[in-house]
Write a protein that holds these residues in place. Structure first.
Motif, PDB file in Angstrom:
ATOM      1  N   HIS A  81      44.182  48.548  36.651  1.00 46.63           N
ATOM      2  CA  HIS A  81      44.940  49.775  36.428  1.00 46.63           C
ATOM      3  C   HIS A  81      46.239  49.445  35.708  1.00 46.63           C
ATOM      4  N   ILE A  82      46.305  49.797  34.425  1.00 45.36           N
ATOM      5  CA  ILE A  82      47.522  49.479  33.669  1.00 45.36           C
ATOM      6  C   ILE A  82      48.260  50.721  33.177  1.00 45.36           C
ATOM      7  N   ALA A  83      47.547  51.870  33.146  1.00 45.17           N
ATOM      8  CA  ALA A  83      48.168  53.075  32.611  1.00 45.17           C
ATOM      9  C   ALA A  83      49.095  53.708  33.631  1.00 45.17           C
ATOM     10  N   GLN A  84      50.017  54.503  33.136  1.00 44.05           N
ATOM     11  CA  GLN A  84      50.912  55.197  34.054  1.00 44.05           C
ATOM     12  C   GLN A  84      50.217  56.352  34.757  1.00 44.05           C
ATOM     13  N   GLU A  85      49.172  56.877  34.096  1.00 46.95           N
ATOM     14  CA  GLU A  85      48.462  58.011  34.688  1.00 46.95           C
ATOM     15  C   GLU A  85      47.812  57.607  36.012  1.00 46.95           C
ATOM     16  N   GLU A  86      47.805  58.535  36.939  1.00 44.36           N
ATOM     17  CA  GLU A  86      47.269  58.276  38.275  1.00 44.36           C
ATOM     18  C   GLU A  86      45.747  58.223  38.279  1.00 44.36           C
ATOM     19  N   THR A  87      45.130  58.883  37.324  1.00 42.66           N
ATOM     20  CA  THR A  87      43.700  59.134  37.411  1.00 42.66           C
ATOM     21  C   THR A  87      42.830  57.932  37.057  1.00 42.66           C
ATOM     22  N   LYS A  88      43.396  56.949  36.402  1.00 40.44           N
ATOM     23  CA  LYS A  88      42.559  55.847  35.939  1.00 40.44           C
ATOM     24  C   LYS A  88      42.202  54.906  37.089  1.00 40.44           C
ATOM     25  N   PHE A  89      40.948  54.490  37.106  1.00 39.05           N
ATOM     26  CA  PHE A  89      40.476  53.574  38.138  1.00 39.05           C
ATOM     27  C   PHE A  89      40.956  52.159  37.859  1.00 39.05           C
ATOM     28  N   GLY A  90      40.846  51.313  38.870  1.00 35.93           N
ATOM     29  CA  GLY A  90      41.095  49.901  38.635  1.00 35.93           C
ATOM     30  C   GLY A  90      41.890  49.232  39.737  1.00 35.93           C
ATOM     31  N   PHE A  91      41.816  47.919  39.761  1.00 38.06           N
ATOM     32  CA  PHE A  91      42.620  47.123  40.689  1.00 38.06           C
ATOM     33  C   PHE A  91      44.088  47.218  40.303  1.00 38.06           C
ATOM     34  N   ASP A  92      44.964  47.240  41.292  1.00 39.94           N
ATOM     35  CA  ASP A  92      46.369  46.997  40.962  1.00 39.94           C
ATOM     36  C   ASP A  92      46.645  45.515  41.242  1.00 39.94           C
ATOM     37  N   GLN A  93      47.854  45.087  40.970  1.00 34.81           N
ATOM     38  CA  GLN A  93      48.118  43.642  41.018  1.00 34.81           C
ATOM     39  C   GLN A  93      47.974  43.076  42.423  1.00 34.81           C
ATOM     40  N   GLN A  94      48.347  43.873  43.400  1.00 34.09           N
ATOM     41  CA  GLN A  94      48.227  43.420  44.784  1.00 34.09           C
ATOM     42  C   GLN A  94      46.757  43.244  45.177  1.00 34.09           C
ATOM     43  N   GLU A  95      45.941  44.186  44.756  1.00 34.96           N
ATOM     44  CA  GLU A  95      44.505  44.103  45.071  1.00 34.96           C
ATOM     45  C   GLU A  95      43.851  42.902  44.385  1.00 34.96           C
ATOM     46  N   LEU A  96      44.302  42.610  43.174  1.00 32.84           N
ATOM     47  CA  LEU A  96      43.787  41.428  42.463  1.00 32.84           C
ATOM     48  C   LEU A  96      44.097  40.166  43.255  1.00 32.84           C
ATOM     49  N   GLU A  97      45.305  40.127  43.757  1.00 31.64           N
ATOM     50  CA  GLU A  97      45.755  38.964  44.508  1.00 31.64           C
ATOM     51  C   GLU A  97      44.887  38.744  45.742  1.00 31.64           C
ATOM     52  N   GLN A  98      44.403  39.844  46.315  1.00 35.66           N
ATOM     53  CA  GLN A  98      43.638  39.756  47.563  1.00 35.66           C
ATOM     54  C   GLN A  98      42.140  39.606  47.357  1.00 35.66           C
ATOM     55  N   LEU A  99      41.717  39.624  46.096  1.00 30.50           N
ATOM     56  CA  LEU A  99      40.283  39.582  45.819  1.00 30.50           C
ATOM     57  C   LEU A  99      39.720  38.168  45.975  1.00 30.50           C
ATOM     58  N   HIS A 100      38.649  38.056  46.757  1.00 24.26           N
ATOM     59  CA  HIS A 100      37.963  36.777  46.899  1.00 24.26           C
ATOM     60  C   HIS A 100      36.493  36.950  46.585  1.00 24.26           C
ATOM     61  N   VAL A 101      35.935  35.997  45.898  1.00 24.48           N
ATOM     62  CA  VAL A 101      34.548  36.161  45.466  1.00 24.48           C
ATOM     63  C   VAL A 101      33.664  35.024  45.964  1.00 24.48           C
ATOM     64  N   THR A 102      34.190  34.254  46.910  1.00 25.00           N
ATOM     65  CA  THR A 102      33.402  33.140  47.447  1.00 25.00           C
ATOM     66  C   THR A 102      32.104  33.665  48.035  1.00 25.00           C
ATOM     67  N   GLY A 103      31.027  32.956  47.749  1.00 21.59           N
ATOM     68  CA  GLY A 103      29.738  33.339  48.318  1.00 21.59           C
ATOM     69  C   GLY A 103      28.974  34.348  47.479  1.00 21.59           C
ATOM     70  N   LEU A 104      29.614  34.905  46.481  1.00 21.76           N
ATOM     71  CA  LEU A 104      28.901  35.839  45.606  1.00 21.76           C
ATOM     72  C   LEU A 104      28.315  35.047  44.436  1.00 21.76           C
ATOM     73  N   ASN A 105      27.045  34.671  44.587  1.00 20.01           N
ATOM     74  CA  ASN A 105      26.450  33.745  43.616  1.00 20.01           C
ATOM     75  C   ASN A 105      25.710  34.448  42.492  1.00 20.01           C
ATOM     76  N   ASN A 106      25.580  35.743  42.608  1.00 17.04           N
ATOM     77  CA  ASN A 106      24.827  36.472  41.585  1.00 17.04           C
ATOM     78  C   ASN A 106      25.699  37.393  40.731  1.00 17.04           C
ATOM     79  N   ILE A 107      26.987  37.123  40.744  1.00 13.06           N
ATOM     80  CA  ILE A 107      27.887  37.745  39.779  1.00 13.06           C
ATOM     81  C   ILE A 107      28.721  36.642  39.120  1.00 13.06           C
TER      82      ILE A 107
END
Ligand SMILES: *Cc1c(COP(=O)(O)O)cnc(C)c1O
Length: 220
Positions: free
Chosen positions: A116-142
């Motif tokens: 999420h980079i736009a100022q508009e509220e409606t756009k989907f996406g991770f914000d920076q905090q959510e990116l920081e908390q994202l873990h993908v360990t164990g996901l072998n098919n992505i």
């Protein structure tokens, strides 16, 4: 309005090997896609699952289908067998579902994290905090291949430039951070109205619709 072939060839020349062009064909008929295909275009982007599935069934098998819309978890299974790249991954739970469906079809599905980079509220996406908390360990098919973002709909080039610049910085920051399997290759940013700015800020993949296929009706 039909396909603007002159614009297409012009755009390819402008891009050279700087960036990949995804031709965004949502709401446009398969015949329009075939016209660009016949000129050599292979990467096409769609926003609606059913529409993509229908078009994929009737068009050449070597098209690389990009899903660029907001993906609902319960629809991942329809795309999993063949989708080339999912641009709009905007939650950890969606990533998990893509992984699950990838396992079922024996594929590693390439994904981009939508930020999420736009100022508009409606756009989907991770914000920076959510990116920081994202873990993908164990996901072998992505495999996370990079990031995607949409700038504000604004005539102020500086606003758009700053938003793309933030995305580029996040791209560099997170490249390699999810593990070796997730080396970034793709920064998907830029549309008909703002792709020159996106390219200047480091885009490696632009998603262009109306410039090639003509205007769509309002609802899309
Ligand atoms: C529709 C759409 C595009 C293409 O937009 P144009 O302005 O027609 O080039 C690009 N990216 C996403 C995510 C879209 O939904």
């Amino acid at each position: 309005m039909s396909v603007n072939k002159e614009k297409y060839l012009e755009l390819l020349k402008e891009l050279g090997d700087r960036a990949v062009l995804v031709a965004v064909s949502k709401t446009k008929p398969a015949t329009d896609i075939q016209e660009l295909y016949d000129l050599g275009q292979r990467d096409f982007g769609e926003n609606y699952v059913q529409e993509l599935v229908d078009k994929a069934a009737e068009l050449p098998q070597d098209i690389r289908w990009h899903f660029i819309g907001h993906l609902q978890s319960n629809k991942v299974k329809y795309l999993a067998p063949f989708v080339h790249l999912v641009h709009g991954v905007d939650s950890a739970s969606l990533l998990k579902e893509i992984d699950k469906q990838g396992a079922k079809t024996n594929r590693v599905i390439d994904c981009l994290l939508q930020v999420h980079i736009a100022q508009e509220e409606t756009k989907f996406g991770f914000d920076q905090q959510e990116l920081e908390q994202l873990h993908v360990t164990g996901l072998n098919n992505i495999a996370i291949r990079g990031m995607m973002g949409m700038a504000s709909f604004s005539n102020h080039t500086e606003v758009v430039r700053q938003e793309f610049n933030i995305l580029k910085q996040l791209f560099d920051k997170y490249n390699g951070k999810f593990g070796e399997r997730h080396a970034f290759t793709t920064l998907s940013m830029g549309m008909s109205g703002d792709y020159p700015v996106a390219l200047a800020e480091g885009s490696t993949m632009i998603r262009v619709g109306s410039l090639l296929f003509g205007e769509r009706n309002m609802k899309h």
